[in-house]
Design a protein around this motif. Sequence first.
Motif, PDB file in Angstrom:
ATOM      1  N   ARG A   1      45.610  15.200  34.761  1.00 31.93           N
ATOM      2  CA  ARG A   1      46.346  15.541  35.973  1.00 31.93           C
ATOM      3  C   ARG A   1      45.902  16.906  36.481  1.00 31.93           C
ATOM      4  O   ARG A   1      45.393  17.716  35.703  1.00 31.93           O
ATOM      5  CB  ARG A   1      47.853  15.582  35.690  1.00 31.93           C
ATOM      6  N   GLN A   2      46.109  17.147  37.761  1.00 29.56           N
ATOM      7  CA  GLN A   2      45.716  18.451  38.319  1.00 29.56           C
ATOM      8  C   GLN A   2      46.947  19.236  38.746  1.00 29.56           C
ATOM      9  O   GLN A   2      48.003  18.645  39.001  1.00 29.56           O
ATOM     10  CB  GLN A   2      44.828  18.235  39.535  1.00 29.56           C
ATOM     11  N   LEU A   3      46.776  20.547  38.845  1.00 25.21           N
ATOM     12  CA  LEU A   3      47.866  21.389  39.342  1.00 25.21           C
ATOM     13  C   LEU A   3      47.446  21.994  40.675  1.00 25.21           C
ATOM     14  O   LEU A   3      46.322  22.498  40.800  1.00 25.21           O
ATOM     15  CB  LEU A   3      48.148  22.512  38.342  1.00 25.21           C
ATOM     16  N   LEU A   4      48.337  21.947  41.635  1.00 21.05           N
ATOM     17  CA  LEU A   4      48.046  22.560  42.934  1.00 21.05           C
ATOM     18  C   LEU A   4      48.082  24.072  42.781  1.00 21.05           C
ATOM     19  O   LEU A   4      48.992  24.610  42.142  1.00 21.05           O
ATOM     20  CB  LEU A   4      49.120  22.159  43.947  1.00 21.05           C
TER      21      LEU A   4
ATOM     22  N   LYS B   1      54.141  18.190  46.914  1.00 25.46           N
ATOM     23  CA  LYS B   1      53.926  17.811  45.510  1.00 25.46           C
ATOM     24  C   LYS B   1      54.029  16.285  45.338  1.00 25.46           C
ATOM     25  O   LYS B   1      53.219  15.688  44.631  1.00 25.46           O
ATOM     26  CB  LYS B   1      54.916  18.523  44.583  1.00 25.46           C
TER      27      LYS B   1
ATOM     28  N   TYR C   1      62.509  25.634  44.925  1.00 27.69           N
ATOM     29  CA  TYR C   1      63.741  26.325  44.543  1.00 27.69           C
ATOM     30  C   TYR C   1      64.039  27.450  45.550  1.00 27.69           C
ATOM     31  O   TYR C   1      65.193  27.698  45.870  1.00 27.69           O
ATOM     32  CB  TYR C   1      63.612  26.939  43.143  1.00 27.69           C
TER      33      TYR C   1
ATOM     34  N   THR D   1      61.800  13.971  39.112  1.00 26.38           N
ATOM     35  CA  THR D   1      62.543  15.194  38.746  1.00 26.38           C
ATOM     36  C   THR D   1      62.796  15.245  37.229  1.00 26.38           C
ATOM     37  O   THR D   1      62.747  14.218  36.549  1.00 26.38           O
ATOM     38  CB  THR D   1      63.908  15.272  39.473  1.00 26.38           C
TER      39      THR D   1
ATOM     40  N   ASN E   1      58.442  20.124  48.433  1.00 30.63           N
ATOM     41  CA  ASN E   1      58.718  18.878  47.701  1.00 30.63           C
ATOM     42  C   ASN E   1      57.806  17.751  48.186  1.00 30.63           C
ATOM     43  O   ASN E   1      57.267  16.978  47.379  1.00 30.63           O
ATOM     44  CB  ASN E   1      60.191  18.481  47.846  1.00 30.63           C
TER      45      ASN E   1
ATOM     46  N   TYR F   1      80.723  21.523  45.380  1.00 30.60           N
ATOM     47  CA  TYR F   1      79.772  21.772  46.459  1.00 30.60           C
ATOM     48  C   TYR F   1      80.482  21.762  47.826  1.00 30.60           C
ATOM     49  O   TYR F   1      79.934  22.219  48.820  1.00 30.60           O
ATOM     50  CB  TYR F   1      78.628  20.755  46.448  1.00 30.60           C
TER      51      TYR F   1
ATOM     52  N   LYS G   1      52.733  20.794  28.015  1.00 27.84           N
ATOM     53  CA  LYS G   1      51.943  19.692  28.587  1.00 27.84           C
ATOM     54  C   LYS G   1      50.523  20.125  28.926  1.00 27.84           C
ATOM     55  O   LYS G   1      49.570  19.432  28.654  1.00 27.84           O
ATOM     56  CB  LYS G   1      52.636  19.237  29.887  1.00 27.84           C
TER      57      LYS G   1
ATOM     58  N   ASP H   1      65.596  25.958  48.574  1.00 28.05           N
ATOM     59  CA  ASP H   1      66.953  25.510  48.251  1.00 28.05           C
ATOM     60  C   ASP H   1      67.922  26.697  48.241  1.00 28.05           C
ATOM     61  O   ASP H   1      69.057  26.605  48.725  1.00 28.05           O
ATOM     62  CB  ASP H   1      66.938  24.852  46.853  1.00 28.05           C
TER      63      ASP H   1
ATOM     64  N   PHE I   1      61.699  24.056  51.559  1.00 27.07           N
ATOM     65  CA  PHE I   1      62.160  23.066  50.567  1.00 27.07           C
ATOM     66  C   PHE I   1      61.480  21.716  50.789  1.00 27.07           C
ATOM     67  O   PHE I   1      60.893  21.134  49.879  1.00 27.07           O
ATOM     68  CB  PHE I   1      63.686  22.960  50.725  1.00 27.07           C
TER      69      PHE I   1
ATOM     70  N   ASP J   1      61.446  24.230  32.758  1.00 25.33           N
ATOM     71  CA  ASP J   1      60.271  23.528  33.286  1.00 25.33           C
ATOM     72  C   ASP J   1      58.987  24.229  32.855  1.00 25.33           C
ATOM     73  O   ASP J   1      57.999  23.605  32.489  1.00 25.33           O
ATOM     74  CB  ASP J   1      60.368  23.442  34.816  1.00 25.33           C
TER      75      ASP J   1
ATOM     76  N   TRP K   1      47.882  25.714  32.294  1.00 32.50           N
ATOM     77  CA  TRP K   1      49.126  26.298  32.813  1.00 32.50           C
ATOM     78  C   TRP K   1      49.038  27.827  32.810  1.00 32.50           C
ATOM     79  O   TRP K   1      49.469  28.491  33.754  1.00 32.50           O
ATOM     80  CB  TRP K   1      50.339  25.807  32.002  1.00 32.50           C
TER      81      TRP K   1
HETATM   82  P1  NDP Z   1      60.353  20.046  40.549  1.00 37.96           P
HETATM   83  O1  NDP Z   1      60.416  19.034  41.638  1.00 37.96           O
HETATM   84  O2  NDP Z   1      60.017  21.439  40.917  1.00 37.96           O
HETATM   85  O3  NDP Z   1      59.309  19.501  39.503  1.00 37.96           O
HETATM   86  C1  NDP Z   1      58.731  20.269  38.470  1.00 37.96           C
HETATM   87  C2  NDP Z   1      57.474  19.529  38.051  1.00 37.96           C
HETATM   88  O4  NDP Z   1      56.499  19.608  39.103  1.00 37.96           O
HETATM   89  C3  NDP Z   1      56.764  20.108  36.849  1.00 37.96           C
HETATM   90  O5  NDP Z   1      57.361  19.684  35.651  1.00 37.96           O
HETATM   91  C4  NDP Z   1      55.378  19.530  37.027  1.00 37.96           C
HETATM   92  O6  NDP Z   1      55.451  18.154  36.602  1.00 37.96           O
HETATM   93  C5  NDP Z   1      55.195  19.542  38.537  1.00 37.96           C
HETATM   94  N1  NDP Z   1      54.476  20.741  38.962  1.00 37.96           N
HETATM   95  C6  NDP Z   1      54.796  22.038  38.721  1.00 37.96           C
HETATM   96  N2  NDP Z   1      53.901  22.866  39.280  1.00 37.96           N
HETATM   97  C7  NDP Z   1      52.986  22.081  39.890  1.00 37.96           C
HETATM   98  C8  NDP Z   1      51.806  22.345  40.637  1.00 37.96           C
HETATM   99  N3  NDP Z   1      51.371  23.594  40.851  1.00 37.96           N
HETATM  100  N4  NDP Z   1      51.104  21.297  41.123  1.00 37.96           N
HETATM  101  C9  NDP Z   1      51.533  20.017  40.906  1.00 37.96           C
HETATM  102  N5  NDP Z   1      52.635  19.711  40.200  1.00 37.96           N
HETATM  103  C10 NDP Z   1      53.352  20.730  39.703  1.00 37.96           C
HETATM  104  O7  NDP Z   1      61.647  20.100  39.656  1.00 37.96           O
HETATM  105  P2  NDP Z   1      63.176  19.748  39.773  1.00 37.96           P
HETATM  106  O8  NDP Z   1      63.380  18.381  39.290  1.00 37.96           O
HETATM  107  O9  NDP Z   1      63.855  20.847  39.039  1.00 37.96           O
HETATM  108  O10 NDP Z   1      63.621  19.887  41.322  1.00 37.96           O
HETATM  109  C11 NDP Z   1      63.507  18.918  42.351  1.00 37.96           C
HETATM  110  C12 NDP Z   1      64.284  19.395  43.582  1.00 37.96           C
HETATM  111  O11 NDP Z   1      65.684  19.218  43.378  1.00 37.96           O
HETATM  112  C13 NDP Z   1      64.079  20.870  43.911  1.00 37.96           C
HETATM  113  O12 NDP Z   1      63.911  21.029  45.301  1.00 37.96           O
HETATM  114  C14 NDP Z   1      65.370  21.520  43.463  1.00 37.96           C
HETATM  115  O13 NDP Z   1      65.640  22.679  44.228  1.00 37.96           O
HETATM  116  C15 NDP Z   1      66.363  20.410  43.697  1.00 37.96           C
HETATM  117  N6  NDP Z   1      67.548  20.505  42.840  1.00 37.96           N
HETATM  118  C16 NDP Z   1      68.786  20.592  43.431  1.00 37.96           C
HETATM  119  C17 NDP Z   1      69.933  20.674  42.674  1.00 37.96           C
HETATM  120  C18 NDP Z   1      71.265  20.796  43.336  1.00 37.96           C
HETATM  121  O14 NDP Z   1      72.268  20.747  42.620  1.00 37.96           O
HETATM  122  N7  NDP Z   1      71.352  20.974  44.642  1.00 37.96           N
HETATM  123  C19 NDP Z   1      69.877  20.645  41.202  1.00 37.96           C
HETATM  124  C20 NDP Z   1      68.541  20.562  40.677  1.00 37.96           C
HETATM  125  C21 NDP Z   1      67.432  20.484  41.472  1.00 37.96           C
HETATM  126  P3  NDP Z   1      54.161  17.167  36.502  1.00 37.96           P
HETATM  127  O15 NDP Z   1      52.975  18.036  36.383  1.00 37.96           O
HETATM  128  O16 NDP Z   1      54.438  16.341  35.285  1.00 37.96           O
HETATM  129  O17 NDP Z   1      54.165  16.361  37.766  1.00 37.96           O
END
Ligand code: NDP
Length: 312
Positions: free
Chosen positions: A229-232, A205, A245, A141, A202, A165, A291, A248, A198, A284, A296
């Motif tokens: 790295r690849q993007l889905l 990924k 999100y 994260t 998660n 919360y 990156k 969530d 959700f 992000d 992107w």
């Molecule tokens: P994410 O888990 O969404 O991670 C974002 C990262 O995912 C990006 O920086 C990128 O990193 C990678 N990514 C983005 N798009 C793609 C793609 N298409 N394919 C592959 N990788 C991709 O971010 P968060 O850390 O913000 O959230 C994690 C969870 O925590 C979420 O479910 C969120 O809702 C939750 N959350 C809950 C909170 C709460 O208070 N309840 C607060 C904050 C978050 P890279 O490419 O480097 O892997």
Amino acid sequence: MLTALLVGLGVSAGLPLGALPEMLLPLAFAATLTAFIFSLFLYVKALLAPASALAPGGNSGNPIYDFFLGRELNPRICFFDFKYFCELRPGLIGWVLINLALLVQEAELRGSPSLAMWLVNGFQLLYVGDALWHEEAVLTTMDIIHDGFGFMLAFGDLAWVPFTYSLQAQFLLYHPQALGLPMASVICLINATGYYIFRGANSQKNTFRKNPSDPRVADLETIATATGRQLLVSGWWGMVRHPNYLGDLIMALAWSLPCGVSHLLPYFYLLYFTALLVHREARDERQCQQKYGLAWHEYCRRVPYRIVPYIY
Ligand code: NDP
């Protein structure tokens, strides 16, 4: 499990768990003060840290800004990682404990907990249990990888999460709601839908980032990037750019609905969380643009919506 065991033992030995809600304000004050003192310690500790251990954002030279954002990325003493520990354990477990105490106090006041209180407790216990069960996923994260550990995260983890919360359960204790089975079933369905999206997003990924050839994700379409790295671009991550999100936020709605629509307070979490996730998504997006550059842009062209399909 240790907390559950200790609370179970305490309650069977006569610990008045139902008295906890009356102490919420002093406890919230103590948690805030603890977070403040802890952040001072983290700030001073960062003065001794090597440059390679510092976070990109929290080292502007302005002490107030850096104290708030956090100077050191992952401060540790020996093997104990402060941020990793604080991200999920004290705050999330404290939140569930406060919810449980509110349920117990409602049972003491009214003879049994209401259906609305059961739903709020059940939904949030599922959310916290899921986070703890998938704890390793926190390692990918933004909080862990990008943000320094300062007052923002320490206060969020130790004080904000457990005390705000749990607002829905706090509201229900003082404003009982008559909730019928049909409405409760609809709310359960909303929560289940949110959880499904959700967790699906998660896990997809995380599985992909751990091993792109895993049979569960190997068939998904991807975009190659210059970093290797690849993007889905299909599956959950082909629907919107942050499907996790969306799930969530749907769950957040389901946690507020058992409290009825007569008051704004139970919807505080939904409103605050929407603002947090919109801002987080923008951060992000900026980081991913830096990156992954052109790849992107291609991803954004293929998946134009950020969080809600056809809306945002
Ligand atoms: P994410 O888990 O969404 O991670 C974002 C990262 O995912 C990006 O920086 C990128 O990193 C990678 N990514 C983005 N798009 C793609 C793609 N298409 N394919 C592959 N990788 C991709 O971010 P968060 O850390 O913000 O959230 C994690 C969870 O925590 C979420 O479910 C969120 O809702 C939750 N959350 C809950 C909170 C709460 O208070 N309840 C607060 C904050 C978050 P890279 O490419 O480097 O892997």
